[in-house]
Design a protein around this motif. Structure first.
Motif, PDB file in Angstrom:
ATOM      1  N   PHE A   1       0.963  -1.390  -0.098  1.00 48.62           N
ATOM      2  CA  PHE A   1       0.080  -0.063  -0.080  1.00 48.62           C
ATOM      3  C   PHE A   1       0.824   1.460  -0.102  1.00 48.62           C
ATOM      4  CE2 PHE A   1       0.555  -1.098   4.321  1.00 48.62           C
ATOM      5  CZ  PHE A   1       1.081  -0.070   5.215  1.00 48.62           C
ATOM      6  N   HIS A   2       2.214   1.251   0.394  1.00 44.80           N
ATOM      7  CA  HIS A   2       3.121   2.185   0.522  1.00 44.80           C
ATOM      8  C   HIS A   2       3.773   2.393  -0.643  1.00 44.80           C
ATOM      9  CE1 HIS A   2       6.772   4.256   2.643  1.00 44.80           C
ATOM     10  NE2 HIS A   2       5.806   5.231   2.672  1.00 44.80           N
ATOM     11  N   LEU A   3       3.902   1.361  -1.440  1.00 44.47           N
ATOM     12  CA  LEU A   3       4.851   1.429  -2.557  1.00 44.47           C
ATOM     13  C   LEU A   3       4.842   2.513  -3.437  1.00 44.47           C
ATOM     14  CD1 LEU A   3       7.007  -0.955  -3.276  1.00 44.47           C
ATOM     15  CD2 LEU A   3       5.233  -1.552  -5.138  1.00 44.47           C
ATOM     16  N   PHE A   4       3.743   2.973  -3.968  1.00 38.75           N
ATOM     17  CA  PHE A   4       3.693   4.040  -4.935  1.00 38.75           C
ATOM     18  C   PHE A   4       4.220   5.355  -4.361  1.00 38.75           C
ATOM     19  CE2 PHE A   4       1.226   7.741  -7.008  1.00 38.75           C
ATOM     20  CZ  PHE A   4       1.993   7.415  -8.115  1.00 38.75           C
ATOM     21  N   ARG A   5       3.695   5.740  -3.164  1.00 37.24           N
ATOM     22  CA  ARG A   5       4.279   6.968  -2.557  1.00 37.24           C
ATOM     23  C   ARG A   5       5.763   6.809  -2.316  1.00 37.24           C
ATOM     24  NH1 ARG A   5       4.052   9.651   2.581  1.00 37.24           N
ATOM     25  NH2 ARG A   5       3.013   7.632   3.718  1.00 37.24           N
ATOM     26  N   ALA A   6       6.142   5.730  -1.765  1.00 36.98           N
ATOM     27  CA  ALA A   6       7.529   5.490  -1.696  1.00 36.98           C
ATOM     28  C   ALA A   6       8.332   5.920  -2.797  1.00 36.98           C
ATOM     29  CB  ALA A   6       7.976   4.189  -1.058  1.00 36.98           C
ATOM     30  N   GLY A   7       7.746   5.418  -4.025  1.00 40.92           N
ATOM     31  CA  GLY A   7       8.476   5.415  -5.281  1.00 40.92           C
ATOM     32  C   GLY A   7       8.533   7.026  -5.770  1.00 40.92           C
TER      33      GLY A   7
ATOM     34  N   GLU B   1      13.510   1.170  -8.106  1.00 38.21           N
ATOM     35  CA  GLU B   1      12.163   0.528  -8.333  1.00 38.21           C
ATOM     36  C   GLU B   1      11.697  -0.265  -6.945  1.00 38.21           C
ATOM     37  OE1 GLU B   1      12.501  -2.112 -11.556  1.00 38.21           O
ATOM     38  OE2 GLU B   1      12.131  -0.621 -13.015  1.00 38.21           O
ATOM     39  N   GLY B   2      10.589  -0.351  -6.649  1.00 40.47           N
ATOM     40  CA  GLY B   2      10.026  -1.030  -5.448  1.00 40.47           C
ATOM     41  C   GLY B   2       9.557  -2.362  -5.466  1.00 40.47           C
ATOM     42  N   ILE B   3       9.693  -3.077  -4.295  1.00 35.80           N
ATOM     43  CA  ILE B   3       9.090  -4.281  -4.331  1.00 35.80           C
ATOM     44  C   ILE B   3       8.095  -4.465  -3.128  1.00 35.80           C
ATOM     45  CG2 ILE B   3      10.674  -5.866  -5.824  1.00 35.80           C
ATOM     46  CD1 ILE B   3      12.196  -6.614  -3.362  1.00 35.80           C
ATOM     47  N   GLY B   4       6.939  -4.516  -3.194  1.00 37.95           N
ATOM     48  CA  GLY B   4       6.136  -4.414  -2.183  1.00 37.95           C
ATOM     49  C   GLY B   4       5.596  -5.848  -1.369  1.00 37.95           C
ATOM     50  N   SER B   5       5.798  -5.730   0.115  1.00 38.69           N
ATOM     51  CA  SER B   5       5.379  -6.961   0.894  1.00 38.69           C
ATOM     52  C   SER B   5       3.744  -6.962   0.972  1.00 38.69           C
ATOM     53  CB  SER B   5       6.257  -6.911   2.080  1.00 38.69           C
ATOM     54  OG  SER B   5       5.631  -5.935   2.821  1.00 38.69           O
ATOM     55  N   LYS B   6       3.366  -8.013   1.183  1.00 35.15           N
ATOM     56  CA  LYS B   6       1.719  -8.185   1.418  1.00 35.15           C
ATOM     57  C   LYS B   6       1.586  -7.833   2.613  1.00 35.15           C
ATOM     58  CE  LYS B   6       1.336 -12.414  -1.851  1.00 35.15           C
ATOM     59  NZ  LYS B   6       0.916 -13.693  -2.010  1.00 35.15           N
ATOM     60  N   THR B   7       0.062  -7.322   2.741  1.00 34.72           N
ATOM     61  CA  THR B   7      -0.463  -6.771   3.845  1.00 34.72           C
ATOM     62  C   THR B   7      -1.759  -7.348   4.113  1.00 34.72           C
ATOM     63  OG1 THR B   7       0.620  -4.479   3.096  1.00 34.72           O
ATOM     64  CG2 THR B   7      -1.064  -4.674   5.366  1.00 34.72           C
TER      65      THR B   7
ATOM     66  N   LEU C   1      -5.847  -3.170   4.590  1.00 36.04           N
ATOM     67  CA  LEU C   1      -5.819  -2.250   3.304  1.00 36.04           C
ATOM     68  C   LEU C   1      -6.470  -0.991   3.178  1.00 36.04           C
ATOM     69  CD1 LEU C   1      -4.870  -4.925   0.488  1.00 36.04           C
ATOM     70  CD2 LEU C   1      -3.248  -3.312   1.579  1.00 36.04           C
ATOM     71  N   PRO C   2      -7.740  -1.191   3.330  1.00 40.84           N
ATOM     72  CA  PRO C   2      -8.832   0.066   3.203  1.00 40.84           C
ATOM     73  C   PRO C   2      -8.280   1.449   3.926  1.00 40.84           C
ATOM     74  CG  PRO C   2     -10.101  -1.938   3.368  1.00 40.84           C
ATOM     75  CD  PRO C   2      -8.895  -2.228   3.722  1.00 40.84           C
ATOM     76  N   ASN C   3      -8.003   1.196   5.142  1.00 42.67           N
ATOM     77  CA  ASN C   3      -7.554   2.207   6.279  1.00 42.67           C
ATOM     78  C   ASN C   3      -6.127   2.846   5.579  1.00 42.67           C
ATOM     79  OD1 ASN C   3      -8.224   3.670   8.796  1.00 42.67           O
ATOM     80  ND2 ASN C   3      -6.214   3.164   8.919  1.00 42.67           N
ATOM     81  N   ALA C   4      -5.219   1.725   5.006  1.00 43.59           N
ATOM     82  CA  ALA C   4      -3.837   1.928   4.838  1.00 43.59           C
ATOM     83  C   ALA C   4      -4.031   2.952   3.486  1.00 43.59           C
ATOM     84  CB  ALA C   4      -2.904   0.947   4.675  1.00 43.59           C
ATOM     85  N   PHE C   5      -4.645   2.370   2.397  1.00 42.01           N
ATOM     86  CA  PHE C   5      -4.914   3.214   1.097  1.00 42.01           C
ATOM     87  C   PHE C   5      -5.463   4.380   1.243  1.00 42.01           C
ATOM     88  CE2 PHE C   5      -4.326  -0.892  -1.168  1.00 42.01           C
ATOM     89  CZ  PHE C   5      -3.249  -0.415  -2.126  1.00 42.01           C
ATOM     90  N   ILE C   6      -6.514   4.779   2.370  1.00 41.02           N
ATOM     91  CA  ILE C   6      -7.070   6.227   2.412  1.00 41.02           C
ATOM     92  C   ILE C   6      -5.851   7.094   2.971  1.00 41.02           C
ATOM     93  CG2 ILE C   6      -8.739   7.219   3.835  1.00 41.02           C
ATOM     94  CD1 ILE C   6     -10.349   4.593   3.783  1.00 41.02           C
ATOM     95  N   ARG C   7      -5.128   6.346   4.001  1.00 37.32           N
ATOM     96  CA  ARG C   7      -4.077   7.279   4.706  1.00 37.32           C
ATOM     97  C   ARG C   7      -3.009   7.612   3.661  1.00 37.32           C
ATOM     98  NH1 ARG C   7      -2.810   3.758   8.402  1.00 37.32           N
ATOM     99  NH2 ARG C   7      -0.959   3.171   7.516  1.00 37.32           N
ATOM    100  N   GLU C   8      -2.789   6.781   2.629  1.00 35.99           N
ATOM    101  CA  GLU C   8      -1.770   7.020   1.800  1.00 35.99           C
ATOM    102  C   GLU C   8      -2.381   8.207   0.565  1.00 35.99           C
ATOM    103  OE1 GLU C   8       1.529   5.763   0.982  1.00 35.99           O
ATOM    104  OE2 GLU C   8       1.222   5.295   3.152  1.00 35.99           O
TER     105      GLU C   8
END
Length: 360
Positions: free
Chosen positions: A284-290, A301-307, A312-319
């Protein structure tokens, strides 16, 4: 004329999708990539709808097609909105049960309640009553909500596209972005990032390449016993990673500093730009980190770990809120433009009503 009108929309769709391809190949770490793809697909859908209406009109079935379309909008759209609001509130309940009551876990609840509040305003809207003077503020709120919803959709598309990128070995460095600790130990969230990095390390180690060097990045918070970098280093050592393959960056307090300070370490060892690297974080943080990697001048380039899915819904809203804040000048400008447009429209309607009254 109808032919030119219809195929003009197809032309715009092709241009938007072509611009998306060029932008994606140039730099995947920009939200305009998602905006171009979303706009292109929406324009393509509109073009197809116009074509279907023309076909229905020529065959004499346009009335039935219009009735079916109206039925779908009137019935399915409210159900979708209500279902989304209820799902967000239910997700907040699950999040509290599993993660505990925290302020940053209130986002799904807040958004779910806002959706139902908005639906309540529409149901009892002045648009359906005699208080016509309040209709314009309701329409203005709808327009701003629509814009923010469109940006959120584009952000999600950008995230999905970036998560589909699969960096391949060999790489010289793996940057692991820090997260909160539990005492002096990494949390399950941070362990997921480290394990994703270890997975990439082992993959490269099993190939005829020199293994990548870990750069664990994260400073010491006021409520933490040790720095996040130190805790991550300890975890990597426990997993059998040799200490000579670990570098610590323990000054950063945010993602931008993670990238900038890690870059300084790699530049000092190999020279600026004379290396390749990847970074690991949660999906969920991968794009903003990029985006922050680009801002720090880091080609990574980023590699994302599963969450966990419930998180995820709360995390994506925060991002999403963080992305809005990152580009706040642009979004504030657009919202001001929308307000001004509605203000001018309101003044025009007032002038027309006044002129009509004077004429009478």
């Amino acid at each position: 004329m109808n032919f030119l009108f219809t195929y003009g929309f197809y032309g715009i769709s092709v241009l938007l999708l072509a611009a998306f391809v060029v932008s994606y190949l140039h730099d995947k770490r920009r939200i305009r990539v998602g905006m171009l793809l979303t706009s292109g697909l929406l324009m393509l859908a509109l073009s197809l709808m116009i074509t279907l209406i023309r076909i229905a009109d020529e065959s004499g079935t346009v009335r039935y097609a219009a009735i079916l379309g109206a039925f779908a909008v009137v019935l399915l759209l409210p159900l979708l909105v209500v279902g989304t609001g209820a799902g967000l509130i239910y997700n907040a309940r699950i999040l509290w049960r599993k993660e505990g009551f925290k302020l940053n876990n209130l986002l799904t609840l807040a958004l779910g309640l806002l959706i139902f509040l908005y639906l309540g305003l529409l149901v009892s809207s002045p648009l359906w009553t005699d208080h016509e003077e309040l209709a314009m503020p309701i329409l203005l709120m709808t327009a701003i909500t629509g814009y923010l919803g469109f940006v959120f959709l584009c952000y999600l598309v950008s995230c999905v596209l970036y998560n589909l990128v699969r960096p391949k070995p060999p790489r010289d460095y793996i940057i692991v972005l820090g997260a909160g600790l539990k005492g002096d130990k990494v949390t399950p969230l941070l362990a997921g990032r480290l394990n994703r990095g270890i997975e990439f390390y082992r993959k490269q180690e099993n190939l005829p390449y020199v293994p990548p060097i870990f750069v664990v990045s994260g400073g010491k918070g006021s409520d933490e016993m040790i720095s996040e970098a130190a805790a991550m280093r300890n975890y990597l050592l426990e997993q059998g990673i040799p200490s000579e393959w670990i570098r610590m960056e323990d000054r950063s307090v945010n993602t931008l500093q993670n990238m900038a300070f890690s870059k300084q370490i790699m530049d000092a060892e190999r020279g600026e730009g004379n290396y390749t690297c990847v970074f690991t974080t949660n999906n969920f943080h991968l794009f903003r980190a990029g985006v922050y990697a680009r801002k720090a001048g880091l080609k990574a380039e980023g590699i994302g770990s599963k969450t966990a899915f419930y998180y995820l819904p709360n995390a994506f809203i925060r991002e999403y809120i963080a992305i809005l804040s990152m580009y706040r000048k642009w979004h504030i400008s657009v919202i001001i433009a929308i307000v001004l447009m509605f203000g001018l429209a309101g003044l025009l309607l007032w002038w027309m009503d006044r002129s009509a009254g004077v004429g009478v």
